[in-house]
Write a protein that holds these residues in place. Structure first.
Motif, PDB file in Angstrom:
ATOM      1  N   HIS A   1       0.843  -1.194   0.000  1.00 15.58           N
ATOM      2  CA  HIS A   1       0.000   0.000   0.000  1.00 15.58           C
ATOM      3  C   HIS A   1       0.891   1.261   0.000  1.00 15.58           C
ATOM      4  O   HIS A   1       0.675   2.218  -0.746  1.00 15.58           O
ATOM      5  N   LYS A   2       1.921   1.166   0.842  1.00 18.94           N
ATOM      6  CA  LYS A   2       2.856   2.311   0.952  1.00 18.94           C
ATOM      7  C   LYS A   2       3.570   2.559  -0.382  1.00 18.94           C
ATOM      8  O   LYS A   2       3.723   3.716  -0.805  1.00 18.94           O
ATOM      9  N   LYS A   3       3.954   1.412  -0.986  1.00 18.86           N
ATOM     10  CA  LYS A   3       4.665   1.512  -2.264  1.00 18.86           C
ATOM     11  C   LYS A   3       3.767   2.171  -3.326  1.00 18.86           C
ATOM     12  O   LYS A   3       4.192   3.085  -4.052  1.00 18.86           O
ATOM     13  N   MET A   4       2.504   1.714  -3.317  1.00 19.39           N
ATOM     14  CA  MET A   4       1.551   2.281  -4.291  1.00 19.39           C
ATOM     15  C   MET A   4       1.354   3.778  -4.061  1.00 19.39           C
ATOM     16  O   MET A   4       1.297   4.581  -4.988  1.00 19.39           O
ATOM     17  N   GLU A   5       1.286   4.077  -2.743  1.00 17.56           N
ATOM     18  CA  GLU A   5       1.072   5.484  -2.379  1.00 17.56           C
ATOM     19  C   GLU A   5       2.251   6.345  -2.885  1.00 17.56           C
ATOM     20  O   GLU A   5       2.068   7.416  -3.460  1.00 17.56           O
ATOM     21  N   GLU A   6       3.450   5.747  -2.690  1.00 17.05           N
ATOM     22  CA  GLU A   6       4.669   6.448  -3.117  1.00 17.05           C
ATOM     23  C   GLU A   6       4.665   6.682  -4.630  1.00 17.05           C
ATOM     24  O   GLU A   6       4.937   7.776  -5.126  1.00 17.05           O
ATOM     25  N   GLU A   7       4.274   5.575  -5.351  1.00 18.14           N
ATOM     26  CA  GLU A   7       4.235   5.649  -6.824  1.00 18.14           C
ATOM     27  C   GLU A   7       3.255   6.705  -7.293  1.00 18.14           C
ATOM     28  O   GLU A   7       3.519   7.499  -8.196  1.00 18.14           O
ATOM     29  N   LEU A   8       2.076   6.692  -6.636  1.00 18.22           N
ATOM     30  CA  LEU A   8       1.034   7.664  -7.003  1.00 18.22           C
ATOM     31  C   LEU A   8       1.528   9.096  -6.789  1.00 18.22           C
ATOM     32  O   LEU A   8       1.313   9.986  -7.620  1.00 18.22           O
ATOM     33  N   LYS A   9       2.232   9.245  -5.664  1.00 14.52           N
ATOM     34  CA  LYS A   9       2.748  10.571  -5.327  1.00 14.52           C
ATOM     35  C   LYS A   9       3.753  11.041  -6.406  1.00 14.52           C
ATOM     36  O   LYS A   9       3.695  12.176  -6.889  1.00 14.52           O
ATOM     37  N   ASN A  10       4.610  10.062  -6.775  1.00 16.53           N
ATOM     38  CA  ASN A  10       5.600  10.406  -7.809  1.00 16.53           C
ATOM     39  C   ASN A  10       4.927  10.784  -9.125  1.00 16.53           C
ATOM     40  O   ASN A  10       5.294  11.759  -9.787  1.00 16.53           O
ATOM     41  N   LYS A  11       3.904   9.964  -9.490  1.00 15.56           N
ATOM     42  CA  LYS A  11       3.167  10.220 -10.740  1.00 15.56           C
ATOM     43  C   LYS A  11       2.563  11.618 -10.703  1.00 15.56           C
ATOM     44  O   LYS A  11       2.641  12.381 -11.660  1.00 15.56           O
ATOM     45  N   TYR A  12       1.958  11.912  -9.535  1.00 10.92           N
ATOM     46  CA  TYR A  12       1.288  13.203  -9.374  1.00 10.92           C
ATOM     47  C   TYR A  12       2.298  14.347  -9.566  1.00 10.92           C
ATOM     48  O   TYR A  12       2.052  15.323 -10.268  1.00 10.92           O
ATOM     49  N   GLU A  13       3.482  14.134  -8.930  1.00 11.20           N
ATOM     50  CA  GLU A  13       4.503  15.175  -9.036  1.00 11.20           C
ATOM     51  C   GLU A  13       4.983  15.343 -10.489  1.00 11.20           C
ATOM     52  O   GLU A  13       5.198  16.461 -10.966  1.00 11.20           O
ATOM     53  N   GLU A  14       5.088  14.185 -11.156  1.00 11.45           N
ATOM     54  CA  GLU A  14       5.505  14.222 -12.563  1.00 11.45           C
ATOM     55  C   GLU A  14       4.510  15.014 -13.405  1.00 11.45           C
ATOM     56  O   GLU A  14       4.868  15.863 -14.220  1.00 11.45           O
ATOM     57  N   ILE A  15       3.191  14.674 -13.144  1.00  8.86           N
ATOM     58  CA  ILE A  15       2.139  15.368 -13.913  1.00  8.86           C
ATOM     59  C   ILE A  15       2.191  16.867 -13.628  1.00  8.86           C
ATOM     60  O   ILE A  15       2.113  17.714 -14.538  1.00  8.86           O
ATOM     61  N   GLU A  16       2.387  17.212 -12.363  1.00 15.18           N
ATOM     62  CA  GLU A  16       2.447  18.627 -11.980  1.00 15.18           C
ATOM     63  C   GLU A  16       3.606  19.322 -12.704  1.00 15.18           C
ATOM     64  O   GLU A  16       3.483  20.439 -13.191  1.00 15.18           O
ATOM     65  N   LYS A  17       4.735  18.584 -12.767  1.00 14.77           N
ATOM     66  CA  LYS A  17       5.924  19.145 -13.414  1.00 14.77           C
ATOM     67  C   LYS A  17       5.671  19.375 -14.913  1.00 14.77           C
ATOM     68  O   LYS A  17       5.971  20.440 -15.469  1.00 14.77           O
ATOM     69  N   GLU A  18       5.054  18.349 -15.509  1.00 10.05           N
ATOM     70  CA  GLU A  18       4.742  18.473 -16.939  1.00 10.05           C
ATOM     71  C   GLU A  18       3.791  19.632 -17.199  1.00 10.05           C
ATOM     72  O   GLU A  18       3.915  20.369 -18.165  1.00 10.05           O
ATOM     73  N   LYS A  19       2.810  19.742 -16.269  1.00 13.38           N
ATOM     74  CA  LYS A  19       1.823  20.826 -16.405  1.00 13.38           C
ATOM     75  C   LYS A  19       2.531  22.180 -16.379  1.00 13.38           C
ATOM     76  O   LYS A  19       2.265  23.059 -17.187  1.00 13.38           O
ATOM     77  N   GLU A  20       3.489  22.299 -15.442  1.00 12.11           N
ATOM     78  CA  GLU A  20       4.229  23.549 -15.299  1.00 12.11           C
ATOM     79  C   GLU A  20       5.045  23.837 -16.575  1.00 12.11           C
ATOM     80  O   GLU A  20       5.066  24.962 -17.070  1.00 12.11           O
ATOM     81  N   GLU A  21       5.656  22.740 -17.077  1.00 15.12           N
ATOM     82  CA  GLU A  21       6.461  22.910 -18.293  1.00 15.12           C
ATOM     83  C   GLU A  21       5.597  23.359 -19.460  1.00 15.12           C
ATOM     84  O   GLU A  21       5.954  24.233 -20.235  1.00 15.12           O
ATOM     85  N   THR A  22       4.408  22.692 -19.594  1.00 15.14           N
ATOM     86  CA  THR A  22       3.494  23.059 -20.685  1.00 15.14           C
ATOM     87  C   THR A  22       3.042  24.512 -20.535  1.00 15.14           C
ATOM     88  O   THR A  22       2.951  25.256 -21.515  1.00 15.14           O
ATOM     89  N   ARG A  23       2.787  24.903 -19.272  1.00 17.66           N
ATOM     90  CA  ARG A  23       2.345  26.279 -19.028  1.00 17.66           C
ATOM     91  C   ARG A  23       3.449  27.270 -19.460  1.00 17.66           C
ATOM     92  O   ARG A  23       3.196  28.255 -20.153  1.00 17.66           O
TER      93      ARG A  23
END
Ligand code: ADP
Length: 400
Positions: A13-35
């Motif tokens: 569960h923790k691992k999944m949570e970590e992965e999700l967090k990373n994914k979220y951060e990646e998406i946020e980063k991409e969003k910022e780059e696109t902006r």
């Protein structure tokens, strides 16, 4: 066992949570780059939109996909009439066919940037001059996908240039008449037709005569310059003997060559037939090259004048053992008023117009001019100096 199962669930569960967090951060980063990209693009678009030069982007067939505001302003055509039209169609078409053929060859076949001056027509019928630069833009496979064309309206600059050339032409004409009279009367006095002169009078008159000759040379060069720039440089070809012209040019410098102990060698191919060229203009080519060779060669030097047939051309070679042209000056010597530093001190009496005029004459006669030069003064005589080459087509000059 049960305990172990719960422990595994918690870790996963923790691992999944970590992965999700990373994914979220990646998406946020991409969003910022696109902006940021969008922001940059917006800035870029704004810059292109408000540039004062006309900027047009076309597809590979030349159909206009984008035009900035300056295009509308310069051509007078509204953007809606421009988009979808063939590039240059609304305002172009005034140049001769060769110009457009060459332009398309450079950008489409050679895939290079085309640069040139062009005449266009505004929507209200007014003709304008533009400096144009068209570049191909490639896709990942190296194929041309777009063309970007940038044009600057240079009509006002051209008008000012024209007015300046007209002024130079008018002033030179006005100056030439009194100077010719001065020269003529001087010669009469110098030849002692008006009475005997003493040594000092002769010396002084000699100086006056030299100065007035230099002034006449300068004025004639200024007149030729304005003719080139106004496009009124007339070429009147007729059967011309190159050897005769070379001999005339040599006659003009014989005295100077004798004073500097410069040997003049000649090498004319036998049986050279007369060729169809403007004799007056071609004479100027010889006069300039031969007098430069003498002027820029120190005492005890040698100059060699060769004329031969080479394929479809006559090749004129004027070689000297003089000061040479410094490497950094070599790209500039055909530019008007340019004189290399190494000769300014040796001979202050030049105006830097001769080679500019010679090049214009040669090119108008569909010929070519180039040179080889070695300046190094430490090299022994014969290993330094300048050789000018002029290649003229046998009988192709057109009247203009
Ligand atoms: P001018 O001789 O009046 O200076 P030109 O246009 O005939 O003008 O020549 C431009 C310049 O090119 C000269 O000032 C000189 O620097 C260089 N040049 C031309 N011919 C020679 C030559 N034979 N040897 C060395 N330099 C030369």
């Amino acid at each position: 066992m049960y305990c172990l199962g719960i422990f595994r669930d918690v870790t996963e569960h923790k691992k999944m949570e970590e992965e999700l967090k990373n994914k979220y951060e990646e998406i946020e980063k991409e969003k910022e780059e696109t902006r940021l990209l969008a922001q940059n693009l917006e800035k870029f678009k704004l810059a292109v939109e408000s540039a004062s030069d006309h900027i047009v982007i076309t597809d590979a067939e030349g159909i206009i996909l984008y035009a900035n505001k300056a295009t509308e302003h310069i051509t007078g055509y509204p953007i809606r009439e421009i988009i979808g039209a063939k590039a240059g169609k609304p305002w172009g078409g005034l140049m001769d066919k060769d110009f457009y053929v060459k332009m398309w060859k450079v950008i489409k076949q050679d895939k290079k940037t085309f640069k040139g001056e062009i005449k266009n027509k505004r929507k209200n019928g007014q003709i304008y001059d533009a400096e144009t630069s068209i570049s191909p833009i490639f896709n990942k496979n190296g194929e041309v996908e777009f063309f970007v064309s940038i044009e600057r309206d240079i009509t006002t600059v051209k008008e000012i240039d024209r007015a300046k050339s007209e002024f130079v032409s008018l002033a030179s004409h006005q100056l030439r008449t009194p100077l010719t009279a001065i020269s003529w009367y001087l010669e009469e006095v110098f030849d002692e037709k008006t009475g005997k002169l003493n040594k000092q009078q002769k010396e002084y008159l000699n100086e006056v005569q030299n100065s007035s000759r230099r002034m006449i040379d300068l004025i004639n060069n200024l007149l030729n310059l304005s003719r080139i720039e106004l496009g009124t440089f007339a070429i009147m070809p007729r059967s011309t003997d190159l050897v005769e012209l070379a001999e005339d040019a040599i006659k003009d410098v014989v005295l100077q060559a004798r004073l500097k102990k410069i040997k003049i060698e000649k090498d004319y191919e036998e049986g050279l037939s007369k060729i169809n060229l403007d004799p007056k203009l071609t004479a100027m080519v010889f006069q300039n090259l031969v007098s430069n060779a003498i002027k820029y060669t120190p005492e005890n030097g040698e100059i060699n004048i060769k004329i031969k047939k080479e394929g479809e051309n006559a090749l004129i070679v004027v070689k000297d053992t003089g000061y040479g042209i410094p490497k950094d000056a070599q790209s500039k010597i055909f530019t008007k008023f340019y004189r290399a530093d190494n000769v300014r001190t040796q001979d202050p009496n030049g105006n830097g117009l001769g080679l500019y005029i010679v090049k214009a004459i040669v090119e108008k006669s569909k010929g070519k001019i180039w040179f080889e030069s070695e300046e190094d003064k430490s090299l022994p005589a014969g290993r330094h100096g300048t050789t000018f080459f002029v290649s003229l087509p046998l009988g192709k000059a057109e009247s203009k």
